[in-house]
Enzyme design. Structure first.
Site, PDB file in Angstrom:
ATOM      1  N   LYS A   1      61.767 -50.299  65.904  1.00 38.23           N
ATOM      2  CA  LYS A   1      61.421 -49.711  67.212  1.00 38.23           C
ATOM      3  C   LYS A   1      62.312 -48.495  67.427  1.00 38.23           C
ATOM      4  CE  LYS A   1      61.105 -50.643  72.177  1.00 38.23           C
ATOM      5  NZ  LYS A   1      62.111 -49.702  72.703  1.00 38.23           N
TER       6      LYS A   1
ATOM      7  N   SER B   1      65.244 -52.034  68.524  1.00 39.04           N
ATOM      8  CA  SER B   1      65.680 -51.095  69.558  1.00 39.04           C
ATOM      9  C   SER B   1      67.183 -50.813  69.508  1.00 39.04           C
ATOM     10  CB  SER B   1      65.253 -51.645  70.921  1.00 39.04           C
ATOM     11  OG  SER B   1      65.437 -50.711  71.942  1.00 39.04           O
TER      12      SER B   1
ATOM     13  N   ASP C   1      74.771 -45.644  58.728  1.00 40.90           N
ATOM     14  CA  ASP C   1      74.775 -44.206  58.434  1.00 40.90           C
ATOM     15  C   ASP C   1      76.183 -43.655  58.237  1.00 40.90           C
ATOM     16  OD1 ASP C   1      72.055 -44.088  58.482  1.00 40.90           O
ATOM     17  OD2 ASP C   1      71.865 -42.959  60.351  1.00 40.90           O
TER      18      ASP C   1
END
Length: 549
Positions: A315, A290, A301
């Site tokens: 998740k 999460s 990223d």
């Protein structure tokens, strides 16, 4: 003109169709609610036995929500404390971990530092006998936990049996609001690497992280390790705040997309970073989920930090809490989130289930390639894949069983009362004599464990007998059985190193609480060792975060 008339006629046909579709769905919802209500009334009035209506309806609600995903949960007015604990990390109680002991008793496993339990004088190993006049023998840990909790400021008398003390002891304890620490421990490791153990994204945890980073940098940290292993996530907003400590203002952190417009949002960093340059390593494992994946994935990223460990849980769903009648609430999944590369890390497909009704994991072959800011390949649909994978050794069978055994507690408790003081976590080490004493306790106890080789051999013999090979292979089976017939003494010595680690952790908690336990485990942490290696090797760090040619 004729063409325009035809288009207009088609629109007349299409628009009512859409309205009719919405009307049909609304009718089905209303119809089935009416049916459910009518059945409840019929059961209450005519069923042969008296029903616990509250229990029956709750089971129906839970089953209905269970067909969706495990994160969509109903909380009655009685359960709201649990929901509050999830989002804030706070509850009202005594501040202690409890565990089952000797099958029908509950003991204090670990009081939190500076908690009402610790200040009252409760110790790990204390057997809980009574809360006021209520006998606790035979009650589950869940039942006892519920009784220990209550409104802040309320008090009760807890009767305990302390090992080595003949008469039971009484402790008057006043319940307080307990805040479980989001950052149980932080400190310098290997001289100049700051390590931060981060347990959950609870309310205002970003302030704790900021404080830890500033202190570690002040002590000379030239790189930071964030430990998100076993961090199941929490508040999305806190993840955005923490990422903002290391990314420039105006950077996209994630987007959410749902069925309705209000479920769609974009989250950007809004402040100037605390430090946009300090090297970062994030430790993850299969229980990192999460908001933890938002933090790890966003840093990956933007090529802002190296991810080390094993693939995360996956998740990629966002929940919203909505108020329901009678002071209840429902936490329901309203959207999916997408991190800066555009990927969603959701690994389980709850919508399309197999023939047994089980949700299935998205196959790696069905995932898609995305790219980090500089062009490194990353994938969706299966959690965050680490930049550097570190596979951990699996625990021996006997060690896994010992971790839940009473003899582990008994040894640590005996050690604590026979060694009143320990100088520090760093200096602590169990001796060969200590281990010999533990082995003797194990052999004299009722400790048992499943020997997997014996179990597999037994199954193999049954198959051989069924297929008619047992008699001809009897000599070989007998020889193998003798070789595999290791006893408990053999297993205790064969796995001494990892059992000592388990014992040491249990002992340290009695002196230095949760922070001490974390510090003790860092002594033999392979993933942390790899993180430190990467941070100490600038060329390696830059190479991992560069586009390979």
């Amino acid at each position: 003109m004729k063409k325009l008339y035809c288009i207009f006629a088609l629109l007349i046909l299409v628009l009512p169709a859409k309205a009719q579709n919405t009307g049909d769905r609304n009718f089905e919802v209303a119809k089935n609610i009416d049916i459910f209500t009518a059945i409840c009334k019929e059961l209450e009035q005519y069923y042969v036995d008296t029903l616990d209506t509250k229990k029956v309806v709750r089971k129906g609600i839970d089953y209905m929500l269970g067909q969706l995903d495990p994160y969509t949960v109903y909380y009655s007015d009685e359960d709201m404390g649990e929901l509050k604990m999830m989002t804030t990390g706070k509850y009202a109680g005594i501040g202690s971990v409890i565990r089952l002991y000797q099958k029908d008793k509950v003991i204090i496993s670990e009081p939190y530092a500076n908690s009402p339990a610790a200040r009252a004088g409760l110790k790990a190993g204390d057997v809980l006998l009574k809360i006021d006049n209520t006998d606790l023998t035979g009650k589950s840990t869940a039942d006892v936990s519920a009784m220990l909790k209550g409104e802040p400021g309320t008090s009760f008398v807890l009767k305990v049996q302390r090992p080595g003390v003949q008469k039971p002891l009484d402790f008057k304890i006043i319940r307080e609001t307990i805040a479980t620490p989001a950052v149980p421990y932080y400190g310098l490791v290997k001289g100049d690497v700051g390590y931060i153990d981060f347990s959950g994204f609870t309310e205002n945890c970003s302030k704790d992280i900021r404080k830890a980073v500033i202190e570690l940098k002040g002590k000379g940290a030239k790189g930071l390790v964030f430990d998100l292993r076993n961090n199941g996530g929490g508040l999305l907003s806190e993840a955005v705040e923490i990422v903002n400590l290391f990314l420039p203002k105006g950077k996209l952190v994630l987007k959410t997309k749902g069925k309705i417009k209000s479920a769609e949002s974009e989250y950007f960093t809004k402040k100037e970073p605390l430090d946009a340059d300090i090297p970062l390593v994030v430790l993850v494992n299969d229980n990192t989920a999460s908001s933890s994946e938002i933090m790890a994935g966003t840093l990956q990223d933007y090529d802002r930090g190296v991810i080390v460990g094993t693939r995360t849980y996956g998740k990629g769903l966002v929940q919203t809490v909505r108020e329901m009648p009678y002071s209840s609430s429902i936490k329901l999944t309203t959207s999916k989130y997408y991190i800066p590369s555009g990927r969603c890390v959701q690994a389980i497909d709850y919508k399309n289930r197999d023939g047994m009704g089980r949700a299935t994991r998205i196959a790696d072959s069905l995932t898609h390639v995305f790219h980090t800011e500089i062009g490194r390949e990353v994938r969706d649909g299966g959690g965050i894949r680490p930049d550097v994978e570190v596979k951990l050794d699996t625990l021996a069978n006997i060690t896994a069983y010992l971790s839940a055994a009473d003899v582990l507690v008994d040894f640590a408790t005996d050690y604590y009362y026979s060694h009143p003081n320990l100088a520090s976590v760093a200096a602590f080490q169990l001796t060969d004599e200590d281990y010999a004493k533990f082995c003797d306790m194990v052999k004299k106890s009722d400790f048992t464990y499943d020997k997997q080789t014996e179990s597999v051999l037994k199954s193999l013999k049954q198959i051989a007998e069924f297929e008619g090979y047992l008699e001809s292979a009897k000599e070989e089976f007998d020889a193998l059985e003798k070789k595999l017939n290791h006893n408990i003494e053999f297993d205790l010595q064969q796995n001494k190193e990892e059992i000592l680690r388990l014992l040491s952790d249990e002992v340290i908690k009695r002196y230095f609480y949760q922070a001490g336990s974390v510090e003790q485990q860092l002594k033999y942490d392979k993933e942390l060792d790899k993180a430190v290696e990467i941070l100490h090797d600038t060329a390696q760090y830059k190479s991992i975060l560069s586009l390979k040619k």
